[in-house]
Design an enzyme around this catalytic site. Structure first.
Site, PDB file in Angstrom:
ATOM      1  N   GLU A 438       0.831  -1.228   0.000  1.00 51.44           N
ATOM      2  CA  GLU A 438       0.000   0.000   0.000  1.00 51.44           C
ATOM      3  C   GLU A 438       0.857   1.267   0.000  1.00 51.44           C
ATOM      4  O   GLU A 438       0.448   2.294   0.540  1.00 51.44           O
ATOM      5  CB  GLU A 438      -0.966   0.030   1.192  1.00 51.44           C
ATOM      6  CG  GLU A 438      -2.008  -1.051   1.190  1.00 51.44           C
ATOM      7  CD  GLU A 438      -2.874  -1.068  -0.041  1.00 51.44           C
ATOM      8  OE1 GLU A 438      -3.045  -0.015  -0.677  1.00 51.44           O
ATOM      9  OE2 GLU A 438      -3.363  -2.157  -0.392  1.00 51.44           O
ATOM     10  N   GLY A 439       2.011   1.193  -0.642  1.00 53.09           N
ATOM     11  CA  GLY A 439       2.894   2.351  -0.707  1.00 53.09           C
ATOM     12  C   GLY A 439       3.952   2.275   0.380  1.00 53.09           C
ATOM     13  O   GLY A 439       3.633   2.284   1.565  1.00 53.09           O
TER      14      GLY A 439
END
Lengths: 595, 595
Positions: A438-439
């Site tokens: 998610e980054g």
């Protein structure tokens, strides 16, 4: 063994995140103290009794791929049926689509428990949440009606398909093609990797949300559209029909979260995977960001969750393991290791970090609720800005500290911590993904600088800095070493944060490399100071409420004191790394071949 | 892929650790620059070509236990034959017993290479080194002659048997019994756990050095004796004879170093394991400490080694992986990730920590050589005191930072770092044991406080603090941001270290819990400041030598600058945690049931 920390959860919800205020907002009619307590207790029951015992099992018996099928770990499918039967997938989703419509602040402790009990398992509902969120935001009425209730009931699950082998975090490089068909549908062709719960046998259908490009799309991130591609096409009566042309060609062999299948999905090898466009063409990234922001917050909660679980395991071991005499000579016999000062330091640090990260995340959840539910638009906007400032910090800081906390958990166990049977090592392995998916932390930090600090000229940050100042002033009215330590180190932290924000604002245009070389230190600094701020607010509240529960509130003040002395001073060290352009100078001075 | 960093090794040996001076001491006749270079190059060849490629293989195919036998990972036995055939086991051991008799400073880079290439493999020679050291210190002439040449030739290997299931690090609790026999030998009975390379198939015999108690021994650590218990009894002609009564009943399933068998050894299940006393009765702990000090230094080198290897892998990936456009807008196309500031920050931090830890360890090795070889007894004693002060720091700090460096290595790889096939995760798993075995970081920190700071009233620490002051002054005579940053942060670090030492000296008696609650922060502070000091000395040397090799020396100065700005400021944060008795207060205030 996992015991949901319901007392701390309720304390943070009520005293720090403003549960009562949020309950008083429109739509909060059902949010009575009794309901909240009951929700948390029911959720704890499921997590402690059903999901937590499966955590080790999933690690020992990872999900398996065989001929395109994924067989999930033993017990997971049954646990998922219990989870959805309890209505847990719908806690935060609208009643209109069979959800419970509870505030995010009430859903958040449930998310924490679920992830603490079983991180691999929890990823499946987490991804369904993201798909629901995206559909509710950008889907047509027909799409919402067709997919959302099935996702909430858990008959189907959802996924996010972003990454491709050549693209990683760089969505500008997405190559998956979507070709328009005469009937208004699209056919998709391409390969997606790292798809969490991308294939499994726990539900009758899987709803893939997929980023792809139409033939006329512009290059880069402005030419990405979002498609819904179910594993089984959906018949008019809503039942799953023909198998779609999306196939799992392998799953990854990973360091941790082994029960969670991470799939490589192949689209269109047999003529094209049938998909529907969600929302407008070329606005896929925007929709995906809605989904990602929710998912990023949830991954931040995973950091809190793993930290809590690792802490509980380490504390239990430290109370049971007898070894060596105490350093102060108070006993001639060996004592349980919780009596040794360094074990205390480790446990207290684990605990302080976990409680601070929980407090910050729940406060952020409360901001999200105000941003959605407050009747005044201007107030909503203020809270939205604060929520958005906090999301990358909750995601980045909570996950980075979860790695440290899990590592301390191993250390408390000594040699036993390195033996897999003990179980402490699983948290160390599982936690490692949190700062990546998610980054990565760098991506969170770039978001914090670019969209969340520069775009509003530091306004959201400044409001927080000012409020911290008020807390420092309030701390100053109290006596005692704990309050004095906190006042001192929180004031230093506040100055450090202000200095870092000032540096970012002053130099981003002139010397972007220097600013971005300090981006992760800036994110960590913000986490340490804002987390410390919540611990300061907590100690003020605990002082006020002491007589209600001296054991709980005494522990809270002592834990806040540890945070003040052992964690907050990092703020000044981080500031030095950020504001010294020399720091960037050194690393940027090296040519590639000098590395 | 592993490339031994010979340039940096030679630079540190010559410019920081005083190789020329050490070569000029008695016994250093063979230590010519040509010999040293040749030793390093030959060692690098073996490590790069033979041992490094087996590292992943060993992880995928751990050593296996079957019916009391341990089958080591494929290729390991052959590699071990090559290792001993090259004479590498004997590098630092006396020529009298077929060793090379080279200084520790020359042996140390070889230890680093070996561990960087293959940590699991390297543990076997490391344990043999310890056994040799103990035998040379306390063994009889007959014992030395019988065992040491075989250990040096690698026909046999050695082990250290301390830990028991109930005893962990607490040697006072050792229960293994040694019963005297009429012929002067002993029969041993008991269980030892966590015995590294305690059973394997790479050598014809295994020489176990075992802590045990005789029937008349006093309680606690003063009643422990050291015994030599070979797997096969040794015939009069020196050949292995009858199988001894020591048996491997299982090996552990571990987080990392999976090729290295960690054995549970059962002594005396079939009538008693035959052993010989080493040295005098009840002095076993003292002898074991000699062995452990050597082993602790070596484990510190393992920290340097894993850090170097993780750095090399991450740097190679960052130069190859193309993703996203640069933040400064200098390219419209995606670039290799080494151009992104945060990737630089991670790589530079990994590199700065690794180089600092290497420099500090090699300097310590040089101190050991002076302590052994200097003709003047008073000078020897000074160097011995400094070496002993540094050993827990080299062990504790290098291993703790190795975990961080390996974790950064995973992070540089992004999602790929979490996939086991990539190989970055192995370093993260392997590194985790380093801060645990041969004494956890807390045990090192207790040693640093108790034996190394309090016992001499802080004298050894003060000499170092004064010398750091001289380096700060010298830095002040240079221009440029790099020197100014280092001068500033090293001065702050020096003050922080002085303050911490002062706190320890002033409070150890009055409030031991407060002091020991800050013991690990004190160890880390000492590591950060002393490591920073070595980087400062390195930058001064590099400035002087710049024209010889601008690429190398330019990189050294830039890396030192990164250390100054990104690592040294931690010293002040650590000081706050140590000197504030409040820090201990908070954690000690909690009762056991509040955790």
């Amino acid at each position: 063994m996992y015991n949901a920390p319901i007392s701390d959860m309720l304390f943070v919800m009520k005293e720090l995140a403003g549960l009562d205020e949020i309950a008083a907002l429109p739509g909060g009619e059902d949010v009575t103290p009794e309901t909240v307590q009951a929700v948390l207790q029911e959720c704890a029951k499921l997590c402690e009794e059903v999901l937590a015992p499966l955590n080790v099992e999933g690690d020992r018996n990872p999900s398996r791929w065989e001929n395109g099928q994924v067989h999930t770990s033993p017990g997971f499918a049954d646990a998922f049926r219990q989870y959805v039967a309890g209505g847990w997938q719908g806690v935060q989703h609208p009643q209109e689509y069979e959800g419970q419509g509870l505030p995010k602040l009430v859903g958040t402790p449930c998310v924490e428990m679920l992830n603490a009990a079983n991180l691999s398992f929890a990823l499946c509902p987490l991804l369904s949440d993201g798909a629901i969120e995206a559909l509710l935001t950008a889907g047509s009425e027909e799409q919402k009606k067709r997919f959302v209730p099935k996702l909430i009931s858990g008959e189907w699950t959802g996924t996010m398909n972003l990454t491709e082998p050549q693209a990683g975090s760089d969505l500008a490089a997405v190559r998956t093609r979507a070709e328009p068909q005469a009937d208004g549908s699209y056919k998709l062709f391409g390969t997606k990797i790292f798809i969490t719960w991308g294939e499994h046998d726990m539900a009758e259908n899987i709803v893939h949300l997929v980023l792809a490009r139409t033939p006329t799309a512009p290059e880069g991130v402005k030419g990405i559209s979002l498609f819904i591609v179910p594993k089984f096409l959906v018949n008019d009566d809503g039942s799953p029909g023909m198998r779609n042309d999306v196939h799992c060609v392998s799953i990854e062999h990973k360091l941790g979260i082994k029960a969670s299948p991470t799939a490589v999905l192949q689209y269109g090898d047999y003529g094209g995977a049938v998909g529907q466009l969600i929302g407008e063409e070329n606005r896929g990234l925007e929709y995906m960001f809605i989904m990602m922001n929710a998912a990023r917050f949830a991954v931040g909660m995973q950091g809190v969750a793993i930290s809590e679980r690792a802490y509980q395991k380490a504390a239990a071991y430290a109370k049971e393991r007898v070894q060596s005499r105490p350093v102060d000579g108070s006993s001639k016999a060996a004592v349980t290791i919780i009596h040794h000062p360094d074990v205390r330091r480790m446990l207290s640090t684990m605990r302080a970090l976990t409680e601070a990260a929980r407090a910050l995340a729940y406060v952020a959840a409360g901001e999200s609720d105000r941003a959605h539910r407050h009747p005044d638009e201007a107030v909503r906007a203020q809270h939205q800005a604060r929520y958005e400032y906090l999301v990358p910090i909750v995601k980045g800081w909570s996950t980075e500290l979860a790695i440290d906390v899990a590592s301390l958990g191993v250390q408390v166990h000594g040699g036993m911590g390195f033996i897999e049977e003990t179980g402490a090592a699983q948290f160390y392995r599982d936690a490692r993904i949190l700062a990546i998916y998610e980054g990565t932390t760098a991506i969170q930090a770039n978001d914090l600088i670019g969209r969340k600090t520069l775009r509003d000229g530091g306004a959201a940050a400044q409001v927080l800095i000012d409020e911290i100042g008020q807390t420092v002033a309030e701390l100053g009215t109290h006596e005692g070493a704990a309050f004095k330590s906190m006042a001192k180190h929180l004031a230093l932290g506040q100055q450090a944060l202000a200095s870092a924000v000032g540096f970012v604002l002053a130099n981003a245009k002139r010397d972007p490399n220097a600013v971005f070389a300090g981006s992760v230190p800036y994110l960590k600094l913000a986490g340490v100071v804002l987390g410390g701020w919540q611990m300061a607010r907590a100690m003020l509240a605990s002082q006020r409420l002491m007589q209600d529960d001296p054991k709980f509130h005494g522990a809270k003040i002592a834990t806040a004191q540890c945070f003040a002395v052992h964690v907050l001073p990092q703020a000044v060290a981080l500031e030095a790394a950020i504001v010294s352009a020399n720091g960037a100078e050194g690393m940027l001075a090296l040519s590639e071949d000098q590395f």
